[in-house]
Design a protein around this motif. Structure first.
Motif, mmCIF file in Angstrom:
data_model
loop_
_atom_site.group_PDB
_atom_site.id
_atom_site.type_symbol
_atom_site.label_atom_id
_atom_site.label_comp_id
_atom_site.label_asym_id
_atom_site.label_seq_id
_atom_site.Cartn_x
_atom_site.Cartn_y
_atom_site.Cartn_z
ATOM 1 N N VAL A 209 33.524 43.496 -21.906
ATOM 2 C CA VAL A 209 34.074 42.603 -22.933
ATOM 3 C C VAL A 209 33.927 41.130 -22.539
ATOM 4 N N GLY A 210 34.159 40.816 -21.279
ATOM 5 C CA GLY A 210 34.109 39.431 -20.814
ATOM 6 C C GLY A 210 35.476 38.776 -20.748
ATOM 7 N N HIS A 211 36.475 39.433 -21.299
ATOM 8 C CA HIS A 211 37.824 38.860 -21.350
ATOM 9 C C HIS A 211 38.401 38.625 -19.956
ATOM 10 N N GLY A 212 38.387 39.652 -19.129
ATOM 11 C CA GLY A 212 38.943 39.516 -17.790
ATOM 12 C C GLY A 212 38.164 38.549 -16.925
ATOM 13 N N THR A 213 36.852 38.473 -17.127
ATOM 14 C CA THR A 213 36.016 37.555 -16.360
ATOM 15 C C THR A 213 36.346 36.110 -16.702
ATOM 16 N N LYS A 214 36.650 35.849 -17.973
ATOM 17 C CA LYS A 214 37.066 34.499 -18.379
ATOM 18 C C LYS A 214 38.409 34.142 -17.764
ATOM 19 N N VAL A 215 39.327 35.088 -17.814
ATOM 20 C CA VAL A 215 40.656 34.857 -17.250
ATOM 21 C C VAL A 215 40.557 34.535 -15.761
ATOM 22 N N ALA A 216 39.781 35.323 -15.036
ATOM 23 C CA ALA A 216 39.634 35.114 -13.593
ATOM 24 C C ALA A 216 39.005 33.764 -13.285
ATOM 25 N N GLY A 217 38.047 33.332 -14.100
ATOM 26 C CA GLY A 217 37.386 32.058 -13.872
ATOM 27 C C GLY A 217 38.323 30.879 -13.987
ATOM 28 N N ILE A 218 39.208 30.909 -14.952
ATOM 29 C CA ILE A 218 40.162 29.811 -15.135
ATOM 30 C C ILE A 218 41.068 29.683 -13.909
ATOM 31 N N ILE A 219 41.340 30.789 -13.266
ATOM 32 C CA ILE A 219 42.204 30.769 -12.087
ATOM 33 C C ILE A 219 41.460 30.340 -10.835
ATOM 34 N N ALA A 220 40.322 30.966 -10.548
ATOM 35 C CA ALA A 220 39.744 30.801 -9.209
ATOM 36 C C ALA A 220 38.231 30.675 -9.147
ATOM 37 N N ALA A 221 37.560 30.284 -10.209
ATOM 38 C CA ALA A 221 36.108 30.102 -10.143
ATOM 39 C C ALA A 221 35.751 29.076 -9.082
ATOM 40 N N ARG A 222 34.756 29.398 -8.262
ATOM 41 C CA ARG A 222 34.310 28.479 -7.211
ATOM 42 C C ARG A 222 33.452 27.364 -7.817
ATOM 43 N N PRO A 223 33.439 26.194 -7.168
ATOM 44 C CA PRO A 223 32.560 25.111 -7.643
ATOM 45 C C PRO A 223 31.108 25.559 -7.590
ATOM 46 N N ALA A 224 30.295 25.036 -8.494
ATOM 47 C CA ALA A 224 28.881 25.400 -8.534
ATOM 48 C C ALA A 224 28.065 24.229 -9.062
ATOM 49 N N ARG A 225 26.807 24.233 -8.712
ATOM 50 C CA ARG A 225 25.900 23.194 -9.194
ATOM 51 C C ARG A 225 25.676 23.354 -10.692
ATOM 52 N N LYS A 226 25.365 22.265 -11.341
ATOM 53 C CA LYS A 226 25.004 22.227 -12.756
ATOM 54 C C LYS A 226 26.157 22.561 -13.695
ATOM 55 N N THR A 227 27.379 22.504 -13.214
ATOM 56 C CA THR A 227 28.532 22.689 -14.083
ATOM 57 C C THR A 227 29.741 21.960 -13.520
ATOM 58 N N GLY A 228 30.557 21.422 -14.432
ATOM 59 C CA GLY A 228 31.794 20.771 -14.025
ATOM 60 C C GLY A 228 32.981 21.704 -14.120
ATOM 61 N N PHE A 229 32.711 22.951 -14.523
ATOM 62 C CA PHE A 229 33.802 23.911 -14.621
ATOM 63 C C PHE A 229 34.144 24.465 -13.243
ATOM 64 N N VAL A 230 35.437 24.591 -12.986
ATOM 65 C CA VAL A 230 35.917 25.154 -11.732
ATOM 66 C C VAL A 230 37.322 25.699 -11.979
ATOM 67 N N GLY A 231 37.745 26.667 -11.202
ATOM 68 C CA GLY A 231 39.089 27.207 -11.348
ATOM 69 C C GLY A 231 40.125 26.228 -10.840
ATOM 70 N N LEU A 232 41.351 26.356 -11.314
ATOM 71 C CA LEU A 232 42.418 25.471 -10.860
ATOM 72 C C LEU A 232 42.778 25.737 -9.398
ATOM 73 N N ALA A 233 42.584 26.952 -8.947
ATOM 74 C CA ALA A 233 42.833 27.305 -7.541
ATOM 75 C C ALA A 233 41.557 27.928 -6.981
ATOM 76 N N PRO A 234 40.526 27.127 -6.723
ATOM 77 C CA PRO A 234 39.191 27.644 -6.406
ATOM 78 C C PRO A 234 39.021 28.296 -5.038
ATOM 79 N N LYS A 235 40.096 28.421 -4.265
ATOM 80 C CA LYS A 235 40.009 29.177 -3.016
ATOM 81 C C LYS A 235 40.956 30.374 -3.014
ATOM 82 N N ALA A 236 41.624 30.597 -4.151
ATOM 83 C CA ALA A 236 42.485 31.769 -4.268
ATOM 84 C C ALA A 236 41.610 33.017 -4.387
ATOM 85 N N THR A 237 42.198 34.178 -4.142
ATOM 86 C CA THR A 237 41.468 35.448 -4.204
ATOM 87 C C THR A 237 41.938 36.265 -5.406
ATOM 88 N N ILE A 238 40.981 36.781 -6.163
ATOM 89 C CA ILE A 238 41.278 37.582 -7.345
ATOM 90 C C ILE A 238 41.257 39.075 -6.999
#
Length: 432
Positions: free
Chosen positions: A136-165
């Motif tokens: 579905v992609g729903h849970g993957t979106k939820v997880a990203g908002i919490i802890a997505a790691r920084p990456a090149r070519k995007t300014g999106f990052v999780g609010l807690a980018p070193k937390a573990t999901i």
């Protein structure tokens, strides 16, 4: 309400599934055959749908632009060491921003062994046993908002980018999840060592008091776990009802706010709402890579869960370790308010991540309605003076003296000049 009460996901990602579920619901004839009711769409905008993988989002999403990330992460180590359970449709780790964020070994697939089928008779595959499959992609979106790691070519990052999901798959596109499987998922999250649990879904109908789901929530709270849940998307219908598990005591219920810090029209309102957080045009990670935009309280909840993870990281050690109650109260107390106290639309206000992490000199157990409330001693009213005051009279007399004195000097000086000129004319030889 039976234990097998269906649970629904609160986002726009399941519009197609909602239509199928509605068709199936028309054929239901008994309570035991009750079909899943997926949440009403958060927005009628179909442009939020996308296929997987998707293109990366180049800029910084508005929900992150409102936050000074460097200030937010100053004393939190970006949430390192904190474990956040995402009870949802699974978390896809093929997205590079989530690959190192997910503890697959601790993940679990608790989707019923016989998932529901759509009207074509097709059931969504259960996926991997570790919960890292997300069709579905729903849970993957939820997880990203919490802890997505920084990456090149995007300014999106999780609010807690070193937390573990901790990925816990409990639902799918056909709404196979039930109150029973949700309760089991909460118990599993506690056993897996979760510090925070995010639940971006709710039951289709209210549950009886002391249900298995409520008992699971209370066990998590008693285990000192911060439980965050979405308030639901029935705001457009004007329904005045509680949603579960968001309405249970101890759960931090999150409504959705827009760019103006106002309640999003679709966001569920009620006295059970604790805070609001961005839930409109939310950018996040999707399966197989890239990003998509979606709306719903489903994405407001992980925004708050990310803040909770940072607070846990900052105040999780020593004799002054904060309890889950302290963390919930801190988020509520530092939210941006439009009124001094609690509001049924946005609770204690729209969450302010930086304020929550910096205005934390002392821990509190409950939020206090203080902003805009007069607490100091009231000033003594001035006496009403109908006539001229003593100060005004003195100033007036002083002006008279000053002007009069100046006039007298001028008259004397002028008289002297006239007398001198007269003497000169009358006695030309006289000394001046």
């Amino acid at each position: 309400m039976v234990l097998g009460s269906p649970v629904r996901l609160s986002s726009t990602a399941l519009r197609g599934a909602r239509r199928l579920a509605a068709m199936a619901a028309a054929t239901a004839v008994t309570a035991s055959a009750l079909t899943v009711t997926i949440a009403q769409p958060a927005s009628a905008d179909t442009t939020t749908q996308c296929s997987f993988p998707a293109k990366p989002y180049d800029g910084r999403p508005w929900s992150l632009q409102r936050v000074l990330l460097n200030e937010l992460w100053k004393d939190t180590d970006q949430g390192a060491g904190v474990r956040v359970a995402v009870i949802d449709t699974g978390v896809d780790t093929t997205n590079k921003q989530l690959k190192d964020a997910v503890d697959a070994k601790a993940g679990k697939n608790l989707l019923p062994k016989k998932p529901k089928k759509d009207e074509t008779g097709r059931a969504t595959p259960r996926g991997k046993a570790d919960g890292t499959t997300d069709e579905v992609g729903h849970g993957t979106k939820v997880a990203g908002i919490i802890a997505a790691r920084p990456a090149r070519k995007t300014g999106f990052v999780g609010l807690a980018p070193k937390a573990t999901i901790i990925p816990i798959k409990q639902n799918d596109a056909n709404g196979s999840g039930t109150a029973a499987s949700l309760a089991d998922s909460i118990d599993y999250a506690v056993k897996a060592g979760a510090d925070v649990i995010n639940i971006s879904q709710d039951t289709a109908e209210a549950l009886k008091p002391d249900s298995a789901l409520e008992q699971a929530v209370q066990r998590a709270v008693q285990a000192d776990v911060v439980v965050v849940a979405s308030a639901g998307n029935d705001g457009l219908g004007g329904k005045n009802k509680k949603t579960y598990p968001a309405s249970y005591p101890g759960v931090l219920a999150v409504a959705a706010s827009d760019r103006n810090n106002e309640r999003a029209p679709f966001s569920q309102a009620g006295d059970f709402v604790d805070v609001a957080a961005p839930g409109v045009d939310m950018v996040s990670t999707v399966p197989k890579g890239g990003h998509c935009v979606d709306n719903g309280t489903s994405f407001s909840a992980p925004y708050v869960a990310g803040v909770a993870a940072l607070l846990r990281a900052k105040h999780n050690k020593g004799p002054d370790k904060w309890s889950q109650q302290n963390i919930v109260a801190q988020i509520e107390q530092t939210a941006e308010r439009s009124i001094p106290g609690h509001d049924r639309l946005v609770g204690w206000g729209v969450v302010d991540p930086v304020a929550a992490l910096t205005e934390d000199d002392k821990r509190i157990d409950h939020p206090v309605a203080r902003e805009g409330v007069e607490t100091a001693e009231k000033p003594t009213p001035a006496k009403l003076q109908l006539g001229e005051t003593e100060q005004e009279r003195n100033e007036r007399l002083g002006t008279y003296v000053l002007v009069g004195g100046g006039t007298l000097v001028a008259v004397v000086a002028g008289t002297s000049l006239v007398y001198r000129d007269w003497r000169r004319r009358k006695h030309p030889t006289a000394s001046s």
